[in-house]
Design a protein around this motif. Structure first.
Motif, PDB file in Angstrom:
ATOM      1  N   ASN A 162     -23.507 -46.288  16.928  1.00  0.00           N
ATOM      2  CA  ASN A 162     -24.238 -45.722  16.750  1.00  0.00           C
ATOM      3  C   ASN A 162     -25.265 -46.363  16.866  1.00  0.00           C
ATOM      4  O   ASN A 162     -25.263 -47.323  17.209  1.00  0.00           O
ATOM      5  N   PRO A 163     -27.035 -45.638  16.877  1.00  0.00           N
ATOM      6  CA  PRO A 163     -28.098 -46.532  16.716  1.00  0.00           C
ATOM      7  C   PRO A 163     -28.232 -47.173  16.031  1.00  0.00           C
ATOM      8  O   PRO A 163     -28.301 -48.315  15.822  1.00  0.00           O
ATOM      9  N   GLU A 164     -27.364 -47.703  14.538  1.00  0.00           N
ATOM     10  CA  GLU A 164     -27.767 -48.127  13.129  1.00  0.00           C
ATOM     11  C   GLU A 164     -26.683 -49.479  13.302  1.00  0.00           C
ATOM     12  O   GLU A 164     -27.999 -50.334  13.338  1.00  0.00           O
ATOM     13  N   ASN A 165     -25.836 -49.376  13.979  1.00  0.00           N
ATOM     14  CA  ASN A 165     -25.051 -50.105  14.014  1.00  0.00           C
ATOM     15  C   ASN A 165     -25.044 -51.107  14.901  1.00  0.00           C
ATOM     16  O   ASN A 165     -23.897 -51.995  14.931  1.00  0.00           O
ATOM     17  N   THR A 166     -25.814 -50.508  16.114  1.00  0.00           N
ATOM     18  CA  THR A 166     -25.900 -51.295  17.587  1.00  0.00           C
ATOM     19  C   THR A 166     -25.961 -52.488  17.718  1.00  0.00           C
ATOM     20  O   THR A 166     -25.137 -53.571  18.214  1.00  0.00           O
ATOM     21  N   GLY A 167     -26.618 -53.010  17.042  1.00  0.00           N
ATOM     22  CA  GLY A 167     -27.576 -54.393  16.933  1.00  0.00           C
ATOM     23  C   GLY A 167     -27.197 -55.254  16.649  1.00  0.00           C
ATOM     24  O   GLY A 167     -26.762 -56.505  17.301  1.00  0.00           O
TER      25      GLY A 167
ATOM     26  N   LEU B 176     -18.369 -49.550  24.023  1.00  0.00           N
ATOM     27  CA  LEU B 176     -17.902 -47.429  24.473  1.00  0.00           C
ATOM     28  C   LEU B 176     -18.198 -46.933  23.228  1.00  0.00           C
ATOM     29  O   LEU B 176     -17.289 -47.132  21.700  1.00  0.00           O
ATOM     30  N   VAL B 177     -18.938 -45.554  23.227  1.00  0.00           N
ATOM     31  CA  VAL B 177     -19.357 -44.517  22.626  1.00  0.00           C
ATOM     32  C   VAL B 177     -18.982 -42.850  22.587  1.00  0.00           C
ATOM     33  O   VAL B 177     -18.960 -42.639  23.592  1.00  0.00           O
TER      34      VAL B 177
ATOM     35  N   ASP C 256     -24.934 -37.349  22.418  1.00  0.00           N
ATOM     36  CA  ASP C 256     -27.051 -36.524  21.907  1.00  0.00           C
ATOM     37  C   ASP C 256     -27.382 -38.113  22.658  1.00  0.00           C
ATOM     38  O   ASP C 256     -27.525 -38.776  22.761  1.00  0.00           O
ATOM     39  N   PHE C 257     -28.203 -37.340  23.641  1.00  0.00           N
ATOM     40  CA  PHE C 257     -29.430 -37.755  24.257  1.00  0.00           C
ATOM     41  C   PHE C 257     -29.584 -39.261  23.483  1.00  0.00           C
ATOM     42  O   PHE C 257     -30.006 -40.047  23.764  1.00  0.00           O
ATOM     43  N   GLU C 258     -30.418 -38.706  22.847  1.00  0.00           N
ATOM     44  CA  GLU C 258     -31.438 -39.096  22.213  1.00  0.00           C
ATOM     45  C   GLU C 258     -30.581 -40.292  21.499  1.00  0.00           C
ATOM     46  O   GLU C 258     -30.908 -41.572  21.197  1.00  0.00           O
ATOM     47  N   SER C 259     -29.309 -40.406  20.558  1.00  0.00           N
ATOM     48  CA  SER C 259     -28.610 -41.750  20.193  1.00  0.00           C
ATOM     49  C   SER C 259     -28.080 -42.425  21.329  1.00  0.00           C
ATOM     50  O   SER C 259     -28.275 -43.815  20.865  1.00  0.00           O
ATOM     51  N   PHE C 260     -27.851 -41.279  21.952  1.00  0.00           N
ATOM     52  CA  PHE C 260     -27.212 -42.748  23.322  1.00  0.00           C
ATOM     53  C   PHE C 260     -28.519 -43.121  23.757  1.00  0.00           C
ATOM     54  O   PHE C 260     -28.358 -44.468  24.033  1.00  0.00           O
ATOM     55  N   ALA C 261     -29.542 -42.727  24.172  1.00  0.00           N
ATOM     56  CA  ALA C 261     -30.179 -43.270  25.027  1.00  0.00           C
ATOM     57  C   ALA C 261     -31.115 -44.420  23.722  1.00  0.00           C
ATOM     58  O   ALA C 261     -31.130 -45.580  24.264  1.00  0.00           O
TER      59      ALA C 261
ATOM     60  N   ILE D  65     -31.125 -50.641  22.324  1.00  0.00           N
ATOM     61  CA  ILE D  65     -31.268 -51.368  21.149  1.00  0.00           C
ATOM     62  C   ILE D  65     -30.356 -52.708  21.716  1.00  0.00           C
ATOM     63  O   ILE D  65     -30.495 -54.010  22.347  1.00  0.00           O
ATOM     64  N   SER D  66     -29.491 -52.562  22.925  1.00  0.00           N
ATOM     65  CA  SER D  66     -28.997 -52.798  23.618  1.00  0.00           C
ATOM     66  C   SER D  66     -28.839 -54.116  24.667  1.00  0.00           C
ATOM     67  O   SER D  66     -28.988 -55.077  25.368  1.00  0.00           O
ATOM     68  N   LYS D  67     -30.447 -53.186  25.307  1.00  0.00           N
ATOM     69  CA  LYS D  67     -31.788 -53.957  26.397  1.00  0.00           C
ATOM     70  C   LYS D  67     -32.841 -55.241  25.799  1.00  0.00           C
ATOM     71  O   LYS D  67     -33.122 -55.845  26.074  1.00  0.00           O
TER      72      LYS D  67
END
Ligand code: PGA
Length: 252
Positions: A215-220, A232-233, A239-244, A249-251
């Motif tokens: 999720n966006p919190e653990n990606t970093g 692989l999510v 959900d668009f916002e969380s995938f974006a 964060i991965s960038k």
């Protein structure tokens, strides 16, 4: 330098209008190729409509499954040529749901990987241990067997086309992520196992992505690990916002 892959596996979710809406948002938000390869894996019915939206964009399309035969009397199945025709560049092979709910064996997955490569599709080959395997201390043995049998009789050149997805089964859809260090340890082991076939110079360029409650919190913290090259999510990719958020964060 490896370009990470961030892939959304939509599983059995999204009608055609829902998938198209998401694809349009994604194309608008990420119009240019960047240092992350974005992949979406819609259900079969939405592949072609999503391709129509994304065809002039840098976003790639993946199928979630395929059959190894080119054609024939296989009711309900789909061939690689059909997937290529619908705009797929990637195909997920061996997701744990396919292994456990649909009885896919390492031997079947090997046939699928070979058929995918033959058709020019790039496999995202999923491997990972169950909770039972982890608790009994056999996690790495299981992963090693999945890799060896899945890649049986596949040439080194072909192995270079494959992205690996480490997905500990106990972390999928459960909200339990492997800690970044647990994931790193498994990714390192996978890279070393691949290196026995490819040599380390090539294995160091193999994309190995992590899946399981990303999720966006653990990606970093996952992406900070040297052997984790993307995600692989599942749930958070619907959900668009969380995938974006995960992509941004991965960038970094
Ligand atoms: P999850 O699924 O992110 O919902 O845990 C991951 C996957 O099944 O690929």
């Amino acid at each position: 330098m490896i370009n990470p892959i961030i892939a959304a596996n939509w599983k059995m979710h999204k009608t055609i209008p829902e998938a198209v809406k998401f694809a349009k948002q994604l194309k608008k938000e990420f119009p240019e190729p960047g240092d992350v390869d974005i992949v979406v894996a819609p259900p079969f019915t939405a592949l072609r409509p999503v391709m129509e939206v994304l065809k002039d964009s840098p976003i790639h399309i993946s199928a979630q499954n395929m059959h190894w035969e080119e054609k024939g009397a296989y009711t309900g199945e789909i061939s690689t040529a059909m997937l290529v025709d619908a705009g797929c560049e990637f195909v997920i092979i061996g997701h744990s749901e396919r292994r456990t709910l649909f009885g896919e064996t390492d031997g079947m997955l090997n046939r699928k990987i070979r058929a995918a490569l033959k058709s020019g599709l790039k496999p995202i080959f999923c491997i990972g241990e169950t909770l039972e395997d982890r608790e009994s201390g056999t996690a790495f043995e299981v992963i090693q067997k999945q890799i060896k049998e899945g890649l049986n009789n596949i040439t080194s050149d072909d192995i270079k086309q494959i992205a690996f997805a480490y997905e500990p089964v106990w972390a999928i859809g459960t909200g339990k992520t492997a800690t970044p260090l647990q994931a790193q340890e498994a990714h390192r082991f996978i890279r070393e196992t691949i290196a026995t076939d490819l040599g380390y110079a090539h294995a160091s360029k193999t994309v190995i992505i992590y899946g399981g409650s990303v999720n966006p919190e653990n990606t970093g913290s996952l992406m900070d690990q040297p052997d984790i090259n993307g995600a692989l999510v599942g749930g958070a990719g619907l959900d668009f916002e969380s995938f974006a958020g995960i992509i941004k964060i991965s960038k970094r």
